[in-house]
Scaffold this motif. Sequence first.
Motif, mmCIF file in Angstrom:
data_model
loop_
_atom_site.group_PDB
_atom_site.id
_atom_site.type_symbol
_atom_site.label_atom_id
_atom_site.label_comp_id
_atom_site.label_asym_id
_atom_site.label_seq_id
_atom_site.Cartn_x
_atom_site.Cartn_y
_atom_site.Cartn_z
ATOM 1 N N MET A 71 0.811 -1.217 0.000
ATOM 2 C CA MET A 71 0.000 0.000 0.000
ATOM 3 C C MET A 71 0.837 1.256 0.000
ATOM 4 O O MET A 71 0.462 2.278 -0.571
ATOM 5 N N LEU A 313 -9.452 2.735 7.529
ATOM 6 C CA LEU A 313 -8.788 2.819 6.228
ATOM 7 C C LEU A 313 -9.259 4.015 5.395
ATOM 8 O O LEU A 313 -8.552 4.445 4.473
ATOM 9 N N LYS A 322 -5.872 -0.989 -0.741
ATOM 10 C CA LYS A 322 -6.901 -0.477 0.175
ATOM 11 C C LYS A 322 -8.250 -1.099 -0.154
ATOM 12 O O LYS A 322 -8.991 -1.525 0.754
ATOM 13 N N THR A 326 -10.340 -3.637 2.321
ATOM 14 C CA THR A 326 -11.716 -3.287 2.681
ATOM 15 C C THR A 326 -12.659 -4.441 2.375
ATOM 16 O O THR A 326 -13.558 -4.760 3.172
#
Length: 337
Positions: A71, A313, A322, A326
Amino acid sequence: MGVVLNMDGKRNMASVEPLIALTQEEMGKVNELILSKAGSDVELIPTLANHLISSGGKRLRPMITIAAAQMFGYSGEGHVRLATSVEFMHTATLLHDDVVDESDLRRGKKTARMIWGNQASVLVGDYLLGQAFRMMVDVGSLDALDVLASAAAVIAEGEVMQLDVAKNLETTEDEYLQVIKAKTAALFSAAAEVGPIIAGVSKNERAALKSYGTNLGLAFQLVDDALDYGGSAKDLGKNVGDDFREGKITLPVILSYRRGSEEERKFWKHAIEEGASDDAALETAKSLMTKYNAIGDTIARARHFGEIARDALAPLKSSPQKAALTEVIDFCISRVT
């Protein structure tokens, strides 16, 4: 428990496939390292370790470590070693758990303790923990080492806390949440936090991933609690009803006991505290959970923690990682919907 349907009538199928795709290359390296580090000249060690390592788990925690490092643009190899350390810590915990809980099955297979005995299971678990810490040291990040070492201590505390509340029907929901925060959520939290650490991110970004992992872990465990009374052995990784038969205090039991009549609380005392937990008693337990919506409220709690994980997040820059992390939240909760 019903199936959640979209407007077109199709089942809501959250998936870990995006996470798997993003981490596939590094997870190949993790798998190679697992096989290497589980090796030993002592023949029983790799035999017993590989029995559990190869038993079909999704390796969700190490994938979270890999994705969390990706990330933030991390391009080294440290996240592979940390992800392997996380998986070894998890495997060691399972070996120890099965001994403490006297479990017969794990993911549909006989537990290691049923094949090789309790002593071998505990000692091989200790060996894997030792290998995990060696890999942490190899990475050279004191912060990452501190996070994972602290998690190991917290997990052990959680196991002892669980012994303290075992078969104690007066356990409160708050006390139970403390147990699972230590026993389950601590490793999810550490797995998510160490990736950002070695990527050299800001304090706020690191805190966001830590919060994500903690709350995902809480949601994950509460879903497992619900599945024990309404899932399948395939979904749960052990026999359905094992928690009940072992007299475990989980949230559905806590809610049912507290909401029940005096006569119903006598049933719970007889079943949990005195061990009268045969199949007929399990069916009675399920009916009381239905009567007091204990399963539904346990799932609602899981969704609540899932939303906290999602919000953790939310401020971070959009990325495939991300989005995948999620979706993992939805996947964990969708196991009971």
